[in-house]
Design a protein around this motif. Structure first.
Motif, PDB file in Angstrom:
ATOM      1  N   VAL A   9       0.841  -1.187   0.000  1.00 17.63           N
ATOM      2  CA  VAL A   9       0.000   0.000   0.000  1.00 17.63           C
ATOM      3  C   VAL A   9       0.886   1.250   0.000  1.00 17.63           C
ATOM      4  O   VAL A   9       2.103   1.175  -0.159  1.00 17.63           O
ATOM      5  CB  VAL A   9      -1.008  -0.002   1.174  1.00 17.63           C
ATOM      6  N   CYS A  10       0.286   2.436   0.172  1.00 19.64           N
ATOM      7  CA  CYS A  10       1.059   3.661  -0.014  1.00 19.64           C
ATOM      8  C   CYS A  10       2.191   3.833   0.999  1.00 19.64           C
ATOM      9  O   CYS A  10       3.118   4.617   0.756  1.00 19.64           O
ATOM     10  CB  CYS A  10       0.144   4.877  -0.020  1.00 19.64           C
ATOM     11  N   SER A  11       2.153   3.110   2.107  1.00 13.04           N
ATOM     12  CA  SER A  11       3.273   3.165   3.052  1.00 13.04           C
ATOM     13  C   SER A  11       4.561   2.669   2.397  1.00 13.04           C
ATOM     14  O   SER A  11       5.659   2.982   2.857  1.00 13.04           O
ATOM     15  CB  SER A  11       2.967   2.335   4.303  1.00 13.04           C
ATOM     16  N   GLN A  12       4.421   1.910   1.322  1.00 13.90           N
ATOM     17  CA  GLN A  12       5.601   1.413   0.621  1.00 13.90           C
ATOM     18  C   GLN A  12       6.432   2.573   0.066  1.00 13.90           C
ATOM     19  O   GLN A  12       7.664   2.488  -0.009  1.00 13.90           O
ATOM     20  CB  GLN A  12       5.200   0.485  -0.517  1.00 13.90           C
ATOM     21  N   ALA A  13       5.789   3.674  -0.309  1.00 14.76           N
ATOM     22  CA  ALA A  13       6.513   4.841  -0.809  1.00 14.76           C
ATOM     23  C   ALA A  13       7.443   5.386   0.266  1.00 14.76           C
ATOM     24  O   ALA A  13       8.588   5.760  -0.005  1.00 14.76           O
ATOM     25  CB  ALA A  13       5.535   5.916  -1.262  1.00 14.76           C
ATOM     26  N   VAL A  14       6.960   5.424   1.505  1.00 16.72           N
ATOM     27  CA  VAL A  14       7.779   5.893   2.626  1.00 16.72           C
ATOM     28  C   VAL A  14       8.890   4.891   2.903  1.00 16.72           C
ATOM     29  O   VAL A  14      10.032   5.276   3.185  1.00 16.72           O
ATOM     30  CB  VAL A  14       6.908   6.117   3.877  1.00 16.72           C
ATOM     31  N   HIS A  15       8.579   3.619   2.826  1.00 17.28           N
ATOM     32  CA  HIS A  15       9.571   2.564   3.020  1.00 17.28           C
ATOM     33  C   HIS A  15      10.718   2.734   2.015  1.00 17.28           C
ATOM     34  O   HIS A  15      11.899   2.637   2.367  1.00 17.28           O
ATOM     35  CB  HIS A  15       8.897   1.199   2.853  1.00 17.28           C
ATOM     36  N   ILE A  16      10.368   3.022   0.763  1.00 11.11           N
ATOM     37  CA  ILE A  16      11.389   3.228  -0.265  1.00 11.11           C
ATOM     38  C   ILE A  16      12.232   4.453   0.056  1.00 11.11           C
ATOM     39  O   ILE A  16      13.469   4.421  -0.054  1.00 11.11           O
ATOM     40  CB  ILE A  16      10.737   3.372  -1.653  1.00 11.11           C
ATOM     41  N   ALA A  17      11.587   5.536   0.467  1.00 10.54           N
ATOM     42  CA  ALA A  17      12.326   6.760   0.790  1.00 10.54           C
ATOM     43  C   ALA A  17      13.291   6.527   1.949  1.00 10.54           C
ATOM     44  O   ALA A  17      14.437   6.988   1.917  1.00 10.54           O
ATOM     45  CB  ALA A  17      11.353   7.889   1.125  1.00 10.54           C
ATOM     46  N   LEU A  18      12.843   5.828   2.971  1.00  8.78           N
ATOM     47  CA  LEU A  18      13.715   5.506   4.102  1.00  8.78           C
ATOM     48  C   LEU A  18      14.932   4.715   3.637  1.00  8.78           C
ATOM     49  O   LEU A  18      16.062   4.959   4.063  1.00  8.78           O
ATOM     50  CB  LEU A  18      12.944   4.695   5.147  1.00  8.78           C
ATOM     51  N   SER A  19      14.705   3.770   2.744  1.00 10.45           N
ATOM     52  CA  SER A  19      15.793   2.957   2.230  1.00 10.45           C
ATOM     53  C   SER A  19      16.740   3.784   1.369  1.00 10.45           C
ATOM     54  O   SER A  19      17.963   3.660   1.466  1.00 10.45           O
ATOM     55  CB  SER A  19      15.227   1.789   1.414  1.00 10.45           C
ATOM     56  N   GLU A  20      16.177   4.663   0.542  1.00 11.70           N
ATOM     57  CA  GLU A  20      16.985   5.479  -0.358  1.00 11.70           C
ATOM     58  C   GLU A  20      17.908   6.438   0.400  1.00 11.70           C
ATOM     59  O   GLU A  20      19.012   6.729  -0.061  1.00 11.70           O
ATOM     60  CB  GLU A  20      16.081   6.270  -1.319  1.00 11.70           C
TER      61      GLU A  20
END
Length: 204
Positions: A9-20
């Protein structure tokens, strides 16, 4: 930091940003149906609205809403270039892309994820609205740019990628939007994105 998330879900966008940005963070999965976290917490006490993402900062404050969290994270590490500097026209354009994704593209998927799916004319109307969102995204990418802001990957792309990827879930073929199709594949191929997909159990 701790990210409360649900796979895909849209929390994945935040997960990606944290990883990046290479952040030090923990993950806590949330069952959106029961509003219970993986460790047994009542998620409604963390976000009374009941949805993810929710990002708990080291000081205990909780941030909500993906566009706001994404910009916050980008600003914690400006050298990542995940967002232009605040106060610039480029930052306004980034916010424009985030708001489009939230209010148009994301929202247009809503009927297809509802407990009672639209049928007949209602489904046709919902699909037309969704397709118009993809038309707009296709037009943005039609000049050959790699990402929403041009050649630089930003937090706008993390959100656009996640929402556009939902097309698979509802069986919407992205072939009519070849630039969107290439964009989704391009973002999916990023090493940090691959890591996130694996952590969320969405990639073997």
């Amino acid at each position: 930091m701790k990210l409360y998330y649900t796979p895909g879900v849209c929390s994945q966008a935040v997960h990606i940003a944290l990883s990046e940005i290479g952040a030090d963070f923990a993950l806590e999965k949330v069952d959106l149906a029961t509003k219970t976290t993986e460790s047994g917490e009542d998620f409604s006490k963390i976000n009374p609205l009941g949805y993810v993402p929710a990002l708990e900062l080291d000081g205990g404050e909780v941030l909500l809403e993906a566009p706001a969290i994404l910009q916050y994270l980008a600003d914690t590490k400006p050298e990542s270039k995940l967002a232009p500097a605040a106060g610039t026209m480029e930052r306004v354009k980034l916010q424009q892309h985030l708001n489009f994704t939230a209010s148009e593209l994301h929202k247009s998927f809503g009927p297809f994820f509802a407990a009672v799916k639209p049928e007949g004319a209602a489904r046709d109307q919902a699909m037309t609205k969704l397709q118009s969102g993809f038309d707009a995204l296709e037009a943005l990418l039609a000049d050959g740019r790699d990402y929403a802001m041009g050649e630089t990957f930003t937090v706008a792309d993390t959100y656009m990628f996640v929402v556009a990827s939902w097309s698979k879930i509802i069986g919407l073929d992205l072939a009519p939007w070849p630039n969107v199709q290439k964009f989704v594949a391009r973002v999916a191929a990023r090493p940090r994105v691959q890591d996130v997909l694996k952590r969320e159990g969405l990639l073997n």
